[in-house]
Motif scaffolding. Sequence first.
Motif, short mmCIF file in Angstrom:
data_model
loop_
_atom_site.label_atom_id
_atom_site.label_comp_id
_atom_site.label_asym_id
_atom_site.label_seq_id
_atom_site.Cartn_x
_atom_site.Cartn_y
_atom_site.Cartn_z
N THR A 294 -18.97 -19.84 0.46
CA THR A 294 -18.00 -20.85 0.88
C THR A 294 -16.81 -20.78 -0.07
O THR A 294 -16.45 -21.74 -0.75
N ALA A 295 -16.23 -19.61 -0.13
CA ALA A 295 -15.22 -19.32 -1.14
C ALA A 295 -13.96 -18.70 -0.54
O ALA A 295 -13.96 -18.24 0.60
N THR A 296 -12.92 -18.69 -1.35
CA THR A 296 -11.69 -18.00 -1.01
C THR A 296 -11.71 -16.65 -1.71
O THR A 296 -12.13 -16.56 -2.87
N ILE A 297 -11.30 -15.61 -1.01
CA ILE A 297 -11.27 -14.27 -1.61
C ILE A 297 -9.83 -13.82 -1.71
O ILE A 297 -9.10 -13.83 -0.72
N GLN A 298 -9.45 -13.42 -2.90
CA GLN A 298 -8.11 -12.86 -3.14
C GLN A 298 -8.25 -11.35 -3.21
O GLN A 298 -9.04 -10.83 -4.00
N ILE A 299 -7.50 -10.65 -2.39
CA ILE A 299 -7.46 -9.19 -2.42
C ILE A 299 -6.42 -8.80 -3.46
O ILE A 299 -5.23 -9.00 -3.25
N THR A 300 -6.86 -8.26 -4.59
CA THR A 300 -5.90 -7.87 -5.62
C THR A 300 -5.39 -6.45 -5.39
O THR A 300 -4.31 -6.10 -5.83
N SER A 301 -6.18 -5.64 -4.71
CA SER A 301 -5.76 -4.30 -4.32
C SER A 301 -6.53 -3.90 -3.07
O SER A 301 -7.76 -3.86 -3.08
N GLY A 302 -5.80 -3.64 -2.00
CA GLY A 302 -6.40 -3.20 -0.75
C GLY A 302 -6.06 -1.74 -0.52
O GLY A 302 -6.46 -0.87 -1.29
N TYR A 303 -5.26 -1.49 0.50
CA TYR A 303 -4.83 -0.11 0.76
C TYR A 303 -3.87 0.35 -0.34
O TYR A 303 -3.04 -0.42 -0.85
N ARG A 304 -4.01 1.62 -0.72
CA ARG A 304 -3.06 2.26 -1.64
C ARG A 304 -2.66 3.61 -1.06
O ARG A 304 -3.53 4.41 -0.71
N CYS A 305 -1.35 3.85 -0.99
CA CYS A 305 -0.89 5.18 -0.60
C CYS A 305 -1.21 6.13 -1.76
O CYS A 305 -1.40 5.68 -2.90
N PRO A 306 -1.29 7.42 -1.52
CA PRO A 306 -1.62 8.36 -2.60
C PRO A 306 -0.70 8.26 -3.81
O PRO A 306 -1.16 8.34 -4.95
N ASP A 307 0.60 8.05 -3.58
CA ASP A 307 1.53 7.95 -4.71
C ASP A 307 1.25 6.71 -5.56
O ASP A 307 1.22 6.78 -6.78
N HIS A 308 1.04 5.58 -4.91
CA HIS A 308 0.76 4.35 -5.66
C HIS A 308 -0.60 4.45 -6.36
O HIS A 308 -0.76 4.01 -7.50
N ASN A 309 -1.57 5.03 -5.66
CA ASN A 309 -2.89 5.20 -6.26
C ASN A 309 -2.80 6.01 -7.55
O ASN A 309 -3.39 5.64 -8.57
N ASN B 149 -9.73 10.70 -5.19
CA ASN B 149 -10.22 10.52 -3.82
C ASN B 149 -10.56 9.05 -3.56
O ASN B 149 -11.55 8.74 -2.91
N SER B 150 -9.75 8.15 -4.06
CA SER B 150 -10.01 6.71 -3.97
C SER B 150 -10.25 6.24 -2.55
O SER B 150 -9.53 6.63 -1.62
N GLN B 151 -11.23 5.38 -2.41
CA GLN B 151 -11.53 4.77 -1.12
C GLN B 151 -10.39 3.85 -0.68
O GLN B 151 -10.21 3.61 0.51
N HIS B 152 -9.59 3.38 -1.64
CA HIS B 152 -8.43 2.55 -1.30
C HIS B 152 -7.45 3.32 -0.40
O HIS B 152 -6.82 2.73 0.47
N CYS B 153 -7.33 4.62 -0.62
CA CYS B 153 -6.40 5.45 0.16
C CYS B 153 -6.88 5.65 1.60
O CYS B 153 -6.11 6.10 2.45
N GLN B 154 -8.13 5.31 1.86
CA GLN B 154 -8.69 5.46 3.20
C GLN B 154 -8.77 4.14 3.97
O GLN B 154 -9.23 4.11 5.10
N GLY B 155 -8.36 3.06 3.32
CA GLY B 155 -8.42 1.75 3.98
C GLY B 155 -9.81 1.18 4.08
O GLY B 155 -10.08 0.35 4.95
N ILE B 156 -10.71 1.63 3.18
CA ILE B 156 -12.09 1.14 3.23
C ILE B 156 -12.51 0.46 1.93
O ILE B 156 -13.70 0.27 1.69
N ALA B 157 -11.54 0.04 1.10
CA ALA B 157 -11.86 -0.56 -0.19
C ALA B 157 -10.98 -1.76 -0.50
O ALA B 157 -9.84 -1.84 -0.04
N ALA B 158 -11.54 -2.65 -1.31
CA ALA B 158 -10.77 -3.80 -1.80
C ALA B 158 -11.26 -4.18 -3.18
O ALA B 158 -12.46 -4.16 -3.45
N ASP B 159 -10.32 -4.49 -4.06
CA ASP B 159 -10.62 -5.13 -5.33
C ASP B 159 -10.40 -6.61 -5.09
O ASP B 159 -9.35 -7.00 -4.54
N ILE B 160 -11.37 -7.43 -5.47
CA ILE B 160 -11.32 -8.84 -5.09
C ILE B 160 -11.61 -9.77 -6.27
O ILE B 160 -12.28 -9.40 -7.23
#
Length: 122
Positions: free
Chosen positions: A39-54, A62-73
């Motif tokens: 019963t919480a609020t989740i803040q996405i601190t990092s979701g998708y990352r383009c290769p340059d930003h990653n 090979n970050s999962q963030h670059c594939q749209g399948i990861a989140a830092d929360i």
Amino acid sequence: MLSKHFSEKEFRCHCGKCEMPVISPELLEVLEQLRSEFTATIQITSGYRCPDHNKAVGGAPNSQHCQGIAADIKVFNKIKKQMPPDIIYAYLNTRYQDKYGIGKYEAWTHIDTRAVKARWVG
């Protein structure tokens, strides 16, 4: 809206220049389930990352963030106090014992829906 509680804006790359790919529906399900469980609020601190930003933030090549399948929360309880990443990591690790990538950091938790199990403490 990508799901009941998460929007595209929350997952956009912080570079501010690139197009965002589709975010994994499976990842969204995991986040919605986590939100419901605590019963919480989740803040996405990092979701998708383009290769340059990653690369700029020191992400894995090979970050999962670059594939749209990861989140830092960060997870916040009803009184808006951040829940310790230890608790979130332990919960995710128990619920998804045999799959996904789950990482624990001092200030956040990482979750991704990769095909194989991976665990780490950063």
